[in-house]
Design a protein around this motif. Structure first.
Motif, PDB file in Angstrom:
ATOM      1  N   ALA A  71       4.382  -3.772  -1.494  1.00  0.00           N
ATOM      2  CA  ALA A  71       5.803  -3.406  -1.544  1.00  0.00           C
ATOM      3  C   ALA A  71       6.007  -2.166  -2.422  1.00  0.00           C
ATOM      4  CB  ALA A  71       6.634  -4.571  -2.066  1.00  0.00           C
ATOM      5  N   GLU A  72       5.314  -2.122  -3.557  1.00  0.00           N
ATOM      6  CA  GLU A  72       5.421  -0.955  -4.439  1.00  0.00           C
ATOM      7  C   GLU A  72       4.876   0.304  -3.766  1.00  0.00           C
ATOM      8  OE1 GLU A  72       4.954  -3.009  -8.828  1.00  0.00           O
ATOM      9  OE2 GLU A  72       3.165  -2.699  -7.592  1.00  0.00           O
ATOM     10  N   ARG A  75       7.452   1.451  -1.212  1.00  0.00           N
ATOM     11  CA  ARG A  75       8.571   2.071  -1.909  1.00  0.00           C
ATOM     12  C   ARG A  75       8.202   3.463  -2.403  1.00  0.00           C
ATOM     13  NH1 ARG A  75       9.061  -2.461  -4.982  1.00  0.00           N
ATOM     14  NH2 ARG A  75      10.146  -3.905  -3.661  1.00  0.00           N
ATOM     15  N   SER A  76       7.016   3.588  -2.943  1.00  0.00           N
ATOM     16  CA  SER A  76       6.544   4.881  -3.450  1.00  0.00           C
ATOM     17  C   SER A  76       6.463   5.907  -2.321  1.00  0.00           C
ATOM     18  CB  SER A  76       5.174   4.691  -4.097  1.00  0.00           C
ATOM     19  OG  SER A  76       4.584   5.919  -4.377  1.00  0.00           O
ATOM     20  N   ARG A  78       8.088   5.788   0.549  1.00  0.00           N
ATOM     21  CA  ARG A  78       9.428   6.030   1.068  1.00  0.00           C
ATOM     22  C   ARG A  78      10.225   6.955   0.158  1.00  0.00           C
ATOM     23  NH1 ARG A  78      12.740   1.066   0.303  1.00  0.00           N
ATOM     24  NH2 ARG A  78      12.840   2.016  -1.747  1.00  0.00           N
ATOM     25  N   ASP A  79      10.118   6.721  -1.152  1.00  0.00           N
ATOM     26  CA  ASP A  79      10.920   7.491  -2.098  1.00  0.00           C
ATOM     27  C   ASP A  79      10.289   8.822  -2.482  1.00  0.00           C
ATOM     28  OD1 ASP A  79      12.656   5.360  -2.003  1.00  0.00           O
ATOM     29  OD2 ASP A  79      11.917   4.454  -3.861  1.00  0.00           O
TER      30      ASP A  79
END
Length: 83
Positions: A71-72, A75-76, A78-79
């Motif tokens: 998940a991290e 997120r990394s 994606r962001d």
């Protein structure tokens, strides 16, 4: 090895799969350049499949840990974090 353009391959896909199932290799081209190849799936016994899975698991264990959860990581990515 037979060669088909994208449109022709799309229109004859089922027939091409039948030919591949019989052992033939098919190349698909776009504007005359190869972009994909259809090959027969390897015929493996159940024991050979399990051996392959074991090999992949061993290779995975040899890789260093990522240091973050899936998940991290998503997120990394994606962001746009530099990690």
């Amino acid at each position: 090895m037979a060669t088909y353009g994208v449109a022709e391959a799309k229109n004859n896909f089922t027939h091409l799969l039948d030919r591949v199932q019989e052992g033939e290799k098919i190349t698909i081209t776009r504007h005359g350049k190869p972009i994909a190849e259809l090959n027969p799936a390897p015929k493996l016994t159940v024991e050979e499949r399990w051996a392959l899975i074991d090999q992949l698991n061993e290779r995975r264990k040899q890789r260093p840990p990522l240091g973050m959860s899936a998940a991290e990581l998503v997120r990394s990515m994606r962001d746009g974090d530099p990690e």
